[in-house]
Motif scaffolding. Sequence first.
Motif, PDB file in Angstrom:
ATOM      1  N   VAL A  37       0.860  -1.199   0.000  1.00  0.00           N
ATOM      2  CA  VAL A  37       0.000   0.000   0.000  1.00  0.00           C
ATOM      3  C   VAL A  37       0.898   1.252   0.000  1.00  0.00           C
ATOM      4  CG1 VAL A  37      -1.675   1.336   1.342  1.00  0.00           C
ATOM      5  CG2 VAL A  37      -2.003  -1.124   1.032  1.00  0.00           C
ATOM      6  N   ALA A  38       1.995   1.197   0.789  1.00  0.00           N
ATOM      7  CA  ALA A  38       2.945   2.322   0.793  1.00  0.00           C
ATOM      8  C   ALA A  38       3.545   2.498  -0.599  1.00  0.00           C
ATOM      9  CB  ALA A  38       4.050   2.049   1.813  1.00  0.00           C
ATOM     10  N   LEU A  39       3.892   1.381  -1.224  1.00  0.00           N
ATOM     11  CA  LEU A  39       4.456   1.432  -2.587  1.00  0.00           C
ATOM     12  C   LEU A  39       3.483   2.110  -3.547  1.00  0.00           C
ATOM     13  CD1 LEU A  39       6.477   0.336  -4.816  1.00  0.00           C
ATOM     14  CD2 LEU A  39       4.983  -1.668  -4.926  1.00  0.00           C
ATOM     15  N   LEU A  40       2.218   1.706  -3.448  1.00  0.00           N
ATOM     16  CA  LEU A  40       1.210   2.263  -4.365  1.00  0.00           C
ATOM     17  C   LEU A  40       1.037   3.768  -4.127  1.00  0.00           C
ATOM     18  CD1 LEU A  40      -0.848   1.542  -6.582  1.00  0.00           C
ATOM     19  CD2 LEU A  40      -2.571   1.269  -4.794  1.00  0.00           C
ATOM     20  N   HIS A  41       1.036   4.143  -2.856  1.00  0.00           N
ATOM     21  CA  HIS A  41       0.872   5.563  -2.537  1.00  0.00           C
ATOM     22  C   HIS A  41       2.039   6.372  -3.105  1.00  0.00           C
ATOM     23  CE1 HIS A  41       0.548   9.251  -0.149  1.00  0.00           C
ATOM     24  NE2 HIS A  41      -0.718   8.922   0.016  1.00  0.00           N
ATOM     25  N   LEU A  42       3.240   5.841  -2.949  1.00  0.00           N
ATOM     26  CA  LEU A  42       4.415   6.554  -3.465  1.00  0.00           C
ATOM     27  C   LEU A  42       4.341   6.694  -4.985  1.00  0.00           C
ATOM     28  CD1 LEU A  42       7.084   4.860  -1.202  1.00  0.00           C
ATOM     29  CD2 LEU A  42       6.727   7.325  -1.360  1.00  0.00           C
ATOM     30  N   LEU A  43       3.976   5.605  -5.659  1.00  0.00           N
ATOM     31  CA  LEU A  43       3.912   5.663  -7.126  1.00  0.00           C
ATOM     32  C   LEU A  43       2.815   6.609  -7.597  1.00  0.00           C
ATOM     33  CD1 LEU A  43       4.431   1.890  -7.957  1.00  0.00           C
ATOM     34  CD2 LEU A  43       5.888   3.751  -8.755  1.00  0.00           C
ATOM     35  N   ARG A  44       1.717   6.632  -6.823  1.00  0.00           N
ATOM     36  CA  ARG A  44       0.562   7.437  -7.247  1.00  0.00           C
ATOM     37  C   ARG A  44       0.768   8.917  -6.928  1.00  0.00           C
ATOM     38  NH1 ARG A  44      -2.563  10.411  -8.801  1.00  0.00           N
ATOM     39  NH2 ARG A  44      -4.834  10.394  -8.820  1.00  0.00           N
ATOM     40  N   PRO A  50       1.060  10.384 -15.077  1.00  0.00           N
ATOM     41  CA  PRO A  50      -0.386  10.226 -15.216  1.00  0.00           C
ATOM     42  C   PRO A  50      -0.880   8.965 -14.503  1.00  0.00           C
ATOM     43  CG  PRO A  50       0.745   9.666 -17.265  1.00  0.00           C
ATOM     44  CD  PRO A  50       1.792  10.195 -16.337  1.00  0.00           C
ATOM     45  N   PRO A  51      -1.998   9.059 -13.767  1.00  0.00           N
ATOM     46  CA  PRO A  51      -2.470   7.871 -13.022  1.00  0.00           C
ATOM     47  C   PRO A  51      -2.801   6.695 -13.940  1.00  0.00           C
ATOM     48  CG  PRO A  51      -3.943   9.785 -12.686  1.00  0.00           C
ATOM     49  CD  PRO A  51      -2.813  10.250 -13.538  1.00  0.00           C
ATOM     50  N   GLU A  52      -3.168   6.967 -15.206  1.00  0.00           N
ATOM     51  CA  GLU A  52      -3.524   5.859 -16.119  1.00  0.00           C
ATOM     52  C   GLU A  52      -2.348   4.912 -16.355  1.00  0.00           C
ATOM     53  OE1 GLU A  52      -4.958   9.300 -16.152  1.00  0.00           O
ATOM     54  OE2 GLU A  52      -3.710   9.310 -17.960  1.00  0.00           O
ATOM     55  N   ARG A  53      -1.133   5.353 -16.017  1.00  0.00           N
ATOM     56  CA  ARG A  53       0.014   4.473 -16.287  1.00  0.00           C
ATOM     57  C   ARG A  53       0.079   3.323 -15.294  1.00  0.00           C
ATOM     58  NH1 ARG A  53       1.796   7.642 -12.278  1.00  0.00           N
ATOM     59  NH2 ARG A  53       3.709   7.109 -11.173  1.00  0.00           N
ATOM     60  N   VAL A  74      -8.697  -3.905  -1.590  1.00  0.00           N
ATOM     61  CA  VAL A  74      -7.723  -3.378  -2.564  1.00  0.00           C
ATOM     62  C   VAL A  74      -8.469  -2.719  -3.735  1.00  0.00           C
ATOM     63  CG1 VAL A  74      -5.914  -4.019  -4.223  1.00  0.00           C
ATOM     64  CG2 VAL A  74      -5.891  -4.996  -1.932  1.00  0.00           C
ATOM     65  N   ARG A  75      -9.572  -3.351  -4.160  1.00  0.00           N
ATOM     66  CA  ARG A  75     -10.378  -2.759  -5.250  1.00  0.00           C
ATOM     67  C   ARG A  75     -10.847  -1.366  -4.839  1.00  0.00           C
ATOM     68  NH1 ARG A  75     -12.993  -7.568  -6.029  1.00  0.00           N
ATOM     69  NH2 ARG A  75     -14.797  -6.964  -4.799  1.00  0.00           N
ATOM     70  N   GLY A  76     -11.350  -1.259  -3.602  1.00  0.00           N
ATOM     71  CA  GLY A  76     -11.858   0.024  -3.087  1.00  0.00           C
ATOM     72  C   GLY A  76     -10.749   1.074  -3.032  1.00  0.00           C
ATOM     73  N   LEU A  77      -9.555   0.630  -2.603  1.00  0.00           N
ATOM     74  CA  LEU A  77      -8.421   1.562  -2.506  1.00  0.00           C
ATOM     75  C   LEU A  77      -8.060   2.106  -3.896  1.00  0.00           C
ATOM     76  CD1 LEU A  77      -6.125   2.631  -0.548  1.00  0.00           C
ATOM     77  CD2 LEU A  77      -4.720   0.786  -1.493  1.00  0.00           C
ATOM     78  N   ALA A  78      -8.013   1.191  -4.868  1.00  0.00           N
ATOM     79  CA  ALA A  78      -7.664   1.615  -6.239  1.00  0.00           C
ATOM     80  C   ALA A  78      -8.696   2.638  -6.734  1.00  0.00           C
ATOM     81  CB  ALA A  78      -7.617   0.401  -7.157  1.00  0.00           C
ATOM     82  N   ARG A  79      -9.957   2.333  -6.483  1.00  0.00           N
ATOM     83  CA  ARG A  79     -11.025   3.236  -6.944  1.00  0.00           C
ATOM     84  C   ARG A  79     -10.850   4.606  -6.291  1.00  0.00           C
ATOM     85  NH1 ARG A  79     -15.495   1.067  -4.838  1.00  0.00           N
ATOM     86  NH2 ARG A  79     -15.135  -0.851  -5.960  1.00  0.00           N
ATOM     87  N   ALA A  80     -10.623   4.600  -4.974  1.00  0.00           N
ATOM     88  CA  ALA A  80     -10.497   5.868  -4.246  1.00  0.00           C
ATOM     89  C   ALA A  80      -9.320   6.689  -4.761  1.00  0.00           C
ATOM     90  CB  ALA A  80     -10.330   5.575  -2.750  1.00  0.00           C
ATOM     91  N   TRP A  81      -8.278   6.014  -5.235  1.00  0.00           N
ATOM     92  CA  TRP A  81      -7.097   6.739  -5.720  1.00  0.00           C
ATOM     93  C   TRP A  81      -7.128   6.934  -7.243  1.00  0.00           C
ATOM     94  CZ3 TRP A  81      -2.531   4.233  -2.449  1.00  0.00           C
ATOM     95  CH2 TRP A  81      -2.727   4.583  -1.103  1.00  0.00           C
ATOM     96  N   GLY A  82      -8.277   6.605  -7.843  1.00  0.00           N
ATOM     97  CA  GLY A  82      -8.460   6.853  -9.280  1.00  0.00           C
ATOM     98  C   GLY A  82      -7.631   5.941 -10.165  1.00  0.00           C
ATOM     99  N   LEU A  83      -7.483   4.664  -9.738  1.00  0.00           N
ATOM    100  CA  LEU A  83      -6.633   3.746 -10.510  1.00  0.00           C
ATOM    101  C   LEU A  83      -7.427   2.531 -10.970  1.00  0.00           C
ATOM    102  CD1 LEU A  83      -3.535   3.800  -8.134  1.00  0.00           C
ATOM    103  CD2 LEU A  83      -3.794   5.028 -10.301  1.00  0.00           C
ATOM    104  N   ARG A  84      -6.993   1.971 -12.100  1.00  0.00           N
ATOM    105  CA  ARG A  84      -7.625   0.764 -12.609  1.00  0.00           C
ATOM    106  C   ARG A  84      -7.093  -0.435 -11.810  1.00  0.00           C
ATOM    107  NH1 ARG A  84      -7.059  -2.918 -17.065  1.00  0.00           N
ATOM    108  NH2 ARG A  84      -5.116  -2.076 -17.897  1.00  0.00           N
ATOM    109  N   ALA A  85      -8.010  -1.347 -11.479  1.00  0.00           N
ATOM    110  CA  ALA A  85      -7.583  -2.531 -10.722  1.00  0.00           C
ATOM    111  C   ALA A  85      -7.906  -3.796 -11.499  1.00  0.00           C
ATOM    112  CB  ALA A  85      -8.282  -2.568  -9.368  1.00  0.00           C
TER     113      ALA A  85
END
Length: 449
Positions: A37-44, A50-53, A74-85
């Motif tokens: 989750v920390a990794l995803l936050h850092l990348l995002r 662009p988040p689409e990447r 995890v699906r909910g987290l991706a949605r909240a951060w505007g990412l495709r899961a």
Amino acid sequence: MTPASTLAARFRARLRALGIAPDDALVVAVSGGADSVALLHLLRFAVDGPPERLVVAHFDHRMRVESAADAAWVRGLARAWGLRAVQGAAEQVPGGEAEARTARWRFLEATRVDAGARAVVTGHHRDDQVETVLHHLARGSGLRGRSGIRPWQGTRLRPLLDEPRAELRAWARAVGLGWRADPTNALPLGPRNRIRNELLPLLEDIRPGAARAIARSAELAAADETALAEAERLLLEPLVRSREAGRVEVDLPRLRAFPEALSSRLLRRLSREVGGRLDRAGTRAALAFTLGGPGGAESRLPSGVVLRRSQESLEVEGPRLPERPADRSLRVTDPFVRGSAAVVVGGERWSVHWGAEVPDGGEVVQLAHDPGAPGFRVRGWREGDHLDGRPLSRLWSEAGVPLYRRLRRPVVEDAAGRLLWVPGSALSHTARDRGGPLYRIGITHVDES
Ligand SMILES: Nc1ncnc2c1ncn2[C@@H]1O[C@H](COP(=O)(O)OP(=O)(O)OP(=O)(O)O)[C@@H](O)[C@H]1O
């Protein structure tokens, strides 16, 4: 700078050093634990791309009761951060950690290919590295095992490998991240958990800074491993007399002239090149033969590698893989005209009979003819096949048919590509209920080629 901003700055610098540009497409492997989750936050949020990447990939191993809830989280987290899961799940509950990991990596790599991404990024950190190295040491690994995991390995990217777990967690708390706890991590279950929870704290107690030192030692081993591989290549090339697919011939007196430890490494390298692997016993046997030990002109090693020696040269030949015949499918447009033919699926032969008479043996069914999609086709199973609207893979999972068997099983479809029959498994409603005239078809397993 706050600790949070220093970690983000280190992360950006690390990605740059690993050759990753801010707009590179990446699949982020997110288990839902604090590290990924920390990794995803850092990348995002710490990288200006662009988040689409980013594609968030989660795999449900189905090994814990909470696993479906983790996947939904995890699906909910991706949605909240505007990412495709993208989500995957084990078809059958894996028999252990290794099987779970294999299934997870198959899914992650397929997701990467689908997304056209450069890498699958994981949240491995320094403590993972130290645990891996200690685990390998305890098994008696050589230099490669002692070098642990690499930050870039093929298409796998681990940009947090230098960060200690405690710092990552402190950062995640400071940023206000939530994550899913895996209670099994704290249990004294497998060797990895015990190394993490018992051995590492003890080592740090005995010698503060031990974890950092072990990670450093892994880096040195990785550098040595790279240098040695290059040195081997430079030493070996002048010895090569001829080379073709699966076979290399080298100058024997010159190979013998090296110190034994070096000749052993070169023999292992030659075997790898021709598609075989030498374990310790195999390496010893190969060295003894090369140095002129007993035996004739030829030595067949357990890995299937064959060595042939003459005065002047040593020939190293790779294991011969049994040739499997290519798949052969069958297309029949008029199933009322009697006939028979062979099909080959995944190296196995099946004989198909249709029309009035079908010999005994095998399996026989009646299928309804549809003039709009006449006849049938027999072919191998494909990922994505459906029978009466249900994925065939699910049907097979329920029936306990493992993947290697699925790859050898024929399926029967009509001219419109609708599955009618999966011999040994199921007959579709379409095939039985669509009301056309019935024809008989039988399939018999002939042999494994
Ligand atoms: N269920 C999962 N779905 C997606 N990614 C996962 C999952 N489990 C683990 N990962 C990824 O793998 C990383 C390492 O996880 P963990 O240490 O549990 O796995 P491992 O089995 O030890 O690692 P490896 O993949 O190297 O064998 C996580 O930070 C995360 O990026």
